[in-house]
Design an enzyme around this catalytic site. Structure first.
Site, PDB file in Angstrom:
ATOM      1  N   LEU A  14       0.848  -1.204   0.000  1.00  0.00           N
ATOM      2  CA  LEU A  14       0.000   0.000   0.000  1.00  0.00           C
ATOM      3  C   LEU A  14       0.878   1.247   0.000  1.00  0.00           C
ATOM      4  CD1 LEU A  14      -3.040  -0.862   2.262  1.00  0.00           C
ATOM      5  CD2 LEU A  14      -2.877  -0.768  -0.210  1.00  0.00           C
ATOM      6  N   HIS A  15       1.518   1.468  -1.136  1.00  0.00           N
ATOM      7  CA  HIS A  15       2.327   2.664  -1.370  1.00  0.00           C
ATOM      8  C   HIS A  15       1.893   3.253  -2.697  1.00  0.00           C
ATOM      9  CE1 HIS A  15       5.014   2.125   2.000  1.00  0.00           C
ATOM     10  NE2 HIS A  15       4.985   0.834   1.742  1.00  0.00           N
ATOM     11  N   ALA A  16       2.094   4.534  -2.847  1.00  0.00           N
ATOM     12  CA  ALA A  16       1.800   5.246  -4.100  1.00  0.00           C
ATOM     13  C   ALA A  16       0.377   4.992  -4.597  1.00  0.00           C
ATOM     14  CB  ALA A  16       2.853   4.906  -5.139  1.00  0.00           C
TER      15      ALA A  16
END
Length: 97
Positions: A14-16
């Site tokens: 759960l990045h960018a």
């Protein structure tokens, strides 16, 4: 407290973009959803900064939840459970195309 478990399938966790898509979906529910994984405190899933800082990596199991105090009766509880299922499905569908 309604909860839903899910596994993060986005290759970068759960990045960018995956985090932004998830946070946007949480915000659209209008519910105060939290997200957690083993070893960390619950964070506000409506906050992109909190979600990204918590480092929900590829393959980790998370738990989505909504505090009972935020709900208003059985109908609201059903809406919350349905929203959490949808959000869990979103997390599990962000894998490689």
């Amino acid at each position: 407290m309604p909860t839903q478990k899910a596994v993060v399938t986005a290759p970068i966790g759960l990045h960018a973009r995956p985090a932004a898509v998830f946070v946007r979906a949480v915000t659209e529910t209008g519910l105060p959803v939290t997200i957690t994984k083993a070893g960390i405190r619950r964070v506000d899933a409506r906050s992109l900064l909190h979600v990204m800082a918590a480092d929900f990596s590829y393959g980790c199991e998370v738990e989505l939840g909504i505090e009972d105090s935020a709900l208003n009766g059985a109908l609201s509880r059903e809406k919350a459970a349905a929203a959490l299922r949808t959000l869990g499905e979103l997390l599990e569908s962000q894998g490689p195309e």
